[in-house]
Each structure stands twice: as C-alpha cells, then as structure tokens.
Scaffold this motif. Sequence first.
Motif, PDB file in Angstrom:
ATOM      1  N   ALA A 233       2.065  -6.380 -25.610  1.00  0.00           N
ATOM      2  CA  ALA A 233       3.306  -6.253 -24.849  1.00  0.00           C
ATOM      3  C   ALA A 233       3.976  -4.910 -25.131  1.00  0.00           C
ATOM      4  CB  ALA A 233       4.244  -7.407 -25.180  1.00  0.00           C
ATOM      5  N   ARG A 234       3.997  -4.505 -26.385  1.00  0.00           N
ATOM      6  CA  ARG A 234       4.607  -3.220 -26.739  1.00  0.00           C
ATOM      7  C   ARG A 234       3.806  -2.059 -26.150  1.00  0.00           C
ATOM      8  NH1 ARG A 234       5.596  -5.876 -31.932  1.00  0.00           N
ATOM      9  NH2 ARG A 234       7.845  -6.231 -32.124  1.00  0.00           N
ATOM     10  N   LEU A 235       2.477  -2.174 -26.185  1.00  0.00           N
ATOM     11  CA  LEU A 235       1.637  -1.129 -25.600  1.00  0.00           C
ATOM     12  C   LEU A 235       1.925  -0.967 -24.105  1.00  0.00           C
ATOM     13  CD1 LEU A 235      -1.941  -1.538 -27.125  1.00  0.00           C
ATOM     14  CD2 LEU A 235      -0.577   0.558 -27.030  1.00  0.00           C
ATOM     15  N   LEU A 236       1.978  -2.078 -23.416  1.00  0.00           N
ATOM     16  CA  LEU A 236       2.222  -2.014 -21.976  1.00  0.00           C
ATOM     17  C   LEU A 236       3.602  -1.449 -21.669  1.00  0.00           C
ATOM     18  CD1 LEU A 236       0.658  -5.437 -20.909  1.00  0.00           C
ATOM     19  CD2 LEU A 236      -0.359  -3.157 -20.676  1.00  0.00           C
ATOM     20  N   ALA A 237       4.573  -1.771 -22.518  1.00  0.00           N
ATOM     21  CA  ALA A 237       5.933  -1.279 -22.301  1.00  0.00           C
ATOM     22  C   ALA A 237       6.030   0.233 -22.447  1.00  0.00           C
ATOM     23  CB  ALA A 237       6.896  -1.966 -23.257  1.00  0.00           C
ATOM     24  N   THR A 238       5.110   0.843 -23.199  1.00  0.00           N
ATOM     25  CA  THR A 238       5.150   2.307 -23.355  1.00  0.00           C
ATOM     26  C   THR A 238       4.658   3.049 -22.118  1.00  0.00           C
ATOM     27  OG1 THR A 238       2.895   2.515 -24.266  1.00  0.00           O
ATOM     28  CG2 THR A 238       4.699   2.038 -25.830  1.00  0.00           C
ATOM     29  N   MET A 239       4.107   2.331 -21.138  1.00  0.00           N
ATOM     30  CA  MET A 239       3.479   3.003 -19.999  1.00  0.00           C
ATOM     31  C   MET A 239       4.454   3.390 -18.899  1.00  0.00           C
ATOM     32  SD  MET A 239      -0.196   1.094 -19.698  1.00  0.00           S
ATOM     33  CE  MET A 239      -1.352   1.131 -21.085  1.00  0.00           C
ATOM     34  N   HIS A 240       5.720   2.969 -18.992  1.00  0.00           N
ATOM     35  CA  HIS A 240       6.747   3.383 -18.032  1.00  0.00           C
ATOM     36  C   HIS A 240       7.995   3.852 -18.787  1.00  0.00           C
ATOM     37  CE1 HIS A 240       4.423   0.733 -15.263  1.00  0.00           C
ATOM     38  NE2 HIS A 240       4.788   1.636 -14.366  1.00  0.00           N
ATOM     39  N   ASP A 241       8.710   4.803 -18.168  1.00  0.00           N
ATOM     40  CA  ASP A 241      10.007   5.165 -18.739  1.00  0.00           C
ATOM     41  C   ASP A 241      11.105   4.408 -18.006  1.00  0.00           C
ATOM     42  OD1 ASP A 241      10.561   6.469 -16.330  1.00  0.00           O
ATOM     43  OD2 ASP A 241      10.193   8.474 -17.127  1.00  0.00           O
ATOM     44  N   ALA A 242      12.351   4.687 -18.340  1.00  0.00           N
ATOM     45  CA  ALA A 242      13.472   3.929 -17.777  1.00  0.00           C
ATOM     46  C   ALA A 242      13.681   4.190 -16.291  1.00  0.00           C
ATOM     47  CB  ALA A 242      14.749   4.276 -18.551  1.00  0.00           C
ATOM     48  N   ASP A 243      13.106   5.284 -15.764  1.00  0.00           N
ATOM     49  CA  ASP A 243      13.252   5.606 -14.349  1.00  0.00           C
ATOM     50  C   ASP A 243      12.070   5.140 -13.510  1.00  0.00           C
ATOM     51  OD1 ASP A 243      15.739   6.912 -14.633  1.00  0.00           O
ATOM     52  OD2 ASP A 243      14.718   8.709 -15.370  1.00  0.00           O
ATOM     53  N   GLY A 244      11.172   4.352 -14.112  1.00  0.00           N
ATOM     54  CA  GLY A 244      10.040   3.824 -13.374  1.00  0.00           C
ATOM     55  C   GLY A 244       8.863   4.771 -13.267  1.00  0.00           C
ATOM     56  N   ARG A 245       8.930   5.928 -13.911  1.00  0.00           N
ATOM     57  CA  ARG A 245       7.797   6.850 -13.923  1.00  0.00           C
ATOM     58  C   ARG A 245       6.766   6.407 -14.947  1.00  0.00           C
ATOM     59  NH1 ARG A 245       7.873  11.996 -11.941  1.00  0.00           N
ATOM     60  NH2 ARG A 245       6.783  12.818 -13.775  1.00  0.00           N
ATOM     61  N   VAL A 246       5.504   6.725 -14.684  1.00  0.00           N
ATOM     62  CA  VAL A 246       4.445   6.426 -15.627  1.00  0.00           C
ATOM     63  C   VAL A 246       4.564   7.401 -16.794  1.00  0.00           C
ATOM     64  CG1 VAL A 246       1.963   6.265 -15.972  1.00  0.00           C
ATOM     65  CG2 VAL A 246       2.964   5.560 -13.785  1.00  0.00           C
ATOM     66  N   ALA A 247       4.711   6.873 -18.003  1.00  0.00           N
ATOM     67  CA  ALA A 247       5.009   7.682 -19.192  1.00  0.00           C
ATOM     68  C   ALA A 247       3.754   7.989 -19.992  1.00  0.00           C
ATOM     69  CB  ALA A 247       6.049   6.967 -20.048  1.00  0.00           C
ATOM     70  N   ILE A 248       2.696   8.391 -19.313  1.00  0.00           N
ATOM     71  CA  ILE A 248       1.435   8.759 -19.959  1.00  0.00           C
ATOM     72  C   ILE A 248       1.286  10.268 -19.842  1.00  0.00           C
ATOM     73  CG2 ILE A 248      -1.081   8.576 -19.807  1.00  0.00           C
ATOM     74  CD1 ILE A 248      -0.672   5.711 -18.766  1.00  0.00           C
ATOM     75  N   ASP A 249       1.123  10.937 -20.965  1.00  0.00           N
ATOM     76  CA  ASP A 249       1.042  12.393 -20.970  1.00  0.00           C
ATOM     77  C   ASP A 249      -0.030  12.888 -20.004  1.00  0.00           C
ATOM     78  OD1 ASP A 249       3.017  12.508 -22.873  1.00  0.00           O
ATOM     79  OD2 ASP A 249       1.637  12.771 -24.577  1.00  0.00           O
ATOM     80  N   GLY A 250       0.341  13.814 -19.129  1.00  0.00           N
ATOM     81  CA  GLY A 250      -0.605  14.414 -18.201  1.00  0.00           C
ATOM     82  C   GLY A 250      -0.858  13.618 -16.939  1.00  0.00           C
ATOM     83  N   PHE A 251      -0.212  12.457 -16.796  1.00  0.00           N
ATOM     84  CA  PHE A 251      -0.525  11.567 -15.675  1.00  0.00           C
ATOM     85  C   PHE A 251      -0.262  12.233 -14.324  1.00  0.00           C
ATOM     86  CE2 PHE A 251       0.512   8.128 -12.679  1.00  0.00           C
ATOM     87  CZ  PHE A 251      -0.605   7.327 -12.805  1.00  0.00           C
ATOM     88  N   TYR A 252       0.819  13.014 -14.225  1.00  0.00           N
ATOM     89  CA  TYR A 252       1.201  13.615 -12.947  1.00  0.00           C
ATOM     90  C   TYR A 252       0.685  15.046 -12.767  1.00  0.00           C
ATOM     91  CZ  TYR A 252       4.446   9.678 -12.483  1.00  0.00           C
ATOM     92  OH  TYR A 252       4.987   8.425 -12.376  1.00  0.00           O
ATOM     93  N   ASP A 253      -0.098  15.540 -13.702  1.00  0.00           N
ATOM     94  CA  ASP A 253      -0.483  16.954 -13.669  1.00  0.00           C
ATOM     95  C   ASP A 253      -1.207  17.341 -12.385  1.00  0.00           C
ATOM     96  OD1 ASP A 253       0.649  17.211 -16.123  1.00  0.00           O
ATOM     97  OD2 ASP A 253      -1.215  17.565 -17.235  1.00  0.00           O
ATOM     98  N   ASP A 254      -2.040  16.454 -11.846  1.00  0.00           N
ATOM     99  CA  ASP A 254      -2.864  16.800 -10.693  1.00  0.00           C
ATOM    100  C   ASP A 254      -2.312  16.262  -9.377  1.00  0.00           C
ATOM    101  OD1 ASP A 254      -4.719  18.132 -12.305  1.00  0.00           O
ATOM    102  OD2 ASP A 254      -5.823  16.268 -12.719  1.00  0.00           O
ATOM    103  N   VAL A 255      -1.112  15.694  -9.395  1.00  0.00           N
ATOM    104  CA  VAL A 255      -0.542  15.140  -8.170  1.00  0.00           C
ATOM    105  C   VAL A 255      -0.190  16.274  -7.207  1.00  0.00           C
ATOM    106  CG1 VAL A 255       1.428  13.923  -7.175  1.00  0.00           C
ATOM    107  CG2 VAL A 255       0.328  13.044  -9.243  1.00  0.00           C
ATOM    108  N   ARG A 256      -0.730  16.188  -5.990  1.00  0.00           N
ATOM    109  CA  ARG A 256      -0.426  17.167  -4.944  1.00  0.00           C
ATOM    110  C   ARG A 256       0.690  16.591  -4.068  1.00  0.00           C
ATOM    111  NH1 ARG A 256      -3.739  17.679  -0.029  1.00  0.00           N
ATOM    112  NH2 ARG A 256      -5.391  16.682  -1.244  1.00  0.00           N
ATOM    113  N   PRO A 257       1.866  17.205  -4.076  1.00  0.00           N
ATOM    114  CA  PRO A 257       2.994  16.635  -3.327  1.00  0.00           C
ATOM    115  C   PRO A 257       2.700  16.544  -1.830  1.00  0.00           C
ATOM    116  CG  PRO A 257       3.748  18.337  -4.852  1.00  0.00           C
ATOM    117  CD  PRO A 257       2.249  18.422  -4.820  1.00  0.00           C
TER     118      PRO A 257
END
Length: 466
Positions: A233-257
């Motif tokens: 449960a604690r592990l899963l809770a680390t995967m989002h921040d308070a604004d609903g973004r995925v809190a995994i380092d580098g997750f958004y690096d390759d996102v093309r807007p």
Amino acid sequence: MPSIPSDLAPWFTANDARAQDELFAFLRIPSVSARSEHKPDCVAAAEFVSNALTRIGFTSEIIPTPGHPIVVGEWRNAGPGAPTLLVYGHYDVQPAEPLELWTSPAFEPTVRDGRIYARGSVDDKGQLHLHIKALEAHLAVRGTLPVNVIVLAEGEEEVGSENLEAFLEREHARLACDAVVISDSTMFAPGIPSILSSLRGLAYLQLDVQGANGDLHSGMYGGAVVNPAMALARLLATMHDADGRVAIDGFYDDVRPFPDHVRAQMRELPFSDEELMHEVGVAALGGESGFTTLERLWTRPTCEVNGLLSGYTGEGAKTVLPALSMAKVSFRLVPDQHPDTIAQLVIAHVAKHTPAGVTVKMTALHGGRPWRADLRGPIIEAGKRALEAAFGREPVITGEGGSIPVVGDFERILGAPVLLMGFGLPGENAHAPNEWISAENYRLGMRAAATLLDEFARAHAAQQDA
C-alpha cells in the motif's frame, strides 16, 4: 458539402436489407479466438470473409498462421498511378459469457430499437462487413474501383494479434500501400462522425511483495514483522503526488505535448463531466490537475492499480499477517513514451521505495506503444469528406484512452498513414453482454466507406499534381 456518389446511392437503397441479412449470417458464426473449441468457427469466419470478397470480384487467399488464419483479398486493376488502400479488420470476437445476461442469444442477431444485437456486431464484424459492401457497390455499379484495394482480415485481434506483426514483416512487399483504413472504433456521440487521432499505449506490470516465509498470527507478530500488504500500500501510494501526477522519476521525460489547436478542439466537443459521473456512478472525478477530463483520457499518461491480492478475504475475521501481497499496475502511455523504458523506470522507483523487511519481484506482463496520427495528407482529407457526405456534418477529431497495437505496426512496417474511421457508439457493450451496433450507423458506414474510395483517389491525384 460533399455527397455520396450519385450512381452508388440507388444501389445501397436497393441492397440495404440484403447487406444486413448477410451480416447476420456472419454474426451467427461463434468465432471466439480465445477458446480452442471454437477454432473451426474461426476457420468458418475466415472462409466467410474470403468467399464474400471472391463473390464481388476480388482474388482472395486464406493464409494459415500458428494461430488463426489471415485473409488477404486483392483488387489491383485501378490503372497506372492509382494509389493502393489497405482495409484492415478482424473476424474474431470476444467470448460471450456470461450468457445469462444476454437479452437475446449472443450468436443469434436481433434488431431492437434500431440496434443490431450480437457478439461481434460492432467489434468488429459489422465494421469490417460494411467495407466489403462498399467495395461491392462500386464493382456492381461501375465494374471497377477508383483505387487498388487490399483487404486484410485477421482472427486474433481479441487475443493480442500474436501473429500479425510477423505476417506484416514477412509480406510487407505484397501489402505495400499508400494508406490504411481501420474501422474498429467509436464515434464521439450519435450523429457525430469522428476521426480517431490518438491511442494511448500500455505498460503493464505485476508487483509481488514477499515478507515472512509464511502467514503469521497478527497478534503474536504484528507490530514487529513488516506486513507485506501495508508495504505494498505504501509503495503504491508513492506513485502519485498530491496533484494527481505520476511521481516516478523520468516518467514524463518523453511525453510529446499535443498541439494547442488540438486541445482547443477537444474543449469544444459536447462533453459533460456531470454526465460522465452519472454514467459511471461516482460523485466526483479525479486525475492530473491542469487538464480537462477529455485531455486526461486522451492526451495524458496514467498509473492505475488494476488488481490487489493479499491475506484473508473470506467471510468473517481471521487475524493473519500475510506473507505475500500482489498488485497489478498499468500505465497508459502517450507519444513518445516507450513501454520498455517506463517498465524500467517503475522497477527503479519500486526498488528505491521498498521498505526494509520485504522483497519485491517485478514482472512486466504486457506492453504496447502509443500512437498519434498526422492529421494531414490525402487519406485524412478523404476520410473527412466521406464522413461528412454520409452523416451530413463535418467529423470531429477525437482521441482514445485505450490501445489498438496493430495501428502502430501498420505505420511502422508498411510506412503508410492510418485512418481510424469507426462507426461504433459509446455504450455499445463491445466486450460485454448485449453488444450492439446502430443499424443506422451500419447503413451510413457503408456509404461513407464507398465515398472514401472516390475521395481518396481525388486527394491522392491532387497531391501528385501539386
């Protein structure tokens, strides 16, 4: 406003009822690709498609694969300089269970309230069949087609198209084309034709958390031995921040807007958060802040828990400290994220946040690349004009939160743009009991598919002359 070819319109009027009867015969074949006992039915469905193409003047071949066969139909008499269009669809269907939830039998097509109910009616037999009827209209009335056409129908889409990629690689010269059209998606709403411009990809992983070497009495060991269920449960809770973004380092690096004008078009669509909440039975929506609901569904990546398992879940109480816990977690991806890269980022994140006292095994279960259309070029323009001709209004550009992996395979292997021009509707129960397709959409879809051929020939010629 573009219109349905005047010489073809009377043919459709005269043959609408016969086309529906033939569709019903197709729908009666229980071609469930996931069940071995239905292998003969999948062969029968392939034969149905092949025979339907042969009858209208195509050459057709049923090609064995290690799984279910692939049908390839060809008509190549359009003359020098004419483009080639590949029409893709699938003849296999999902299992019909639970059978008791069907109002009418799953493989006995029935019309109620303007809807054709049957397994495969919308996914994808109805949408494949309307293209065959469009081709027949041209050949019956004119004796020719304005473009060369390849029809490729597979029987494993519902089980992951395991053999299609290798087939495309092996037969890429034979299947070379200028564009691909796929009708295996939905319109935005009734009466609003749509061109699907994007699909999210997928990275799917399983987390297995191991604690003690067996379940323990929670009174005797709780508070001293780390609980794998709490650790998970604690592990899963680390995967989002308070604004609903995925809190995994580098997750958004390759996102093309997505371009601003595409996002602006999405905001203009007739969509209501309140209607969605009512539809799914929730009091509020969530997700990444700073985006509309449609943007979250179509343009942003996600992290979702799909399943959890640990400890005692039976009736009553059992004070157990579980030795194991498991979660299945999926990540919907957008261009240019890659499922293998995301899987490695998740593995690194879990390793960083795993508490002492437990170990975690990570298994990548499935992956698929995201896709986004280039909304320019002859096939897109032809699709817009064909849909407007059939439905009487310009189509809207939509996205899809799910995945259709074969779309990327066609573009990557054949180097051809893909037009996703679907005729389903929201709520059609594609993988559930009481699947249906709108009888009107099936009728208009035939006309749109026929118009597409003329419009593609014109748009391709204009591009060549430019």
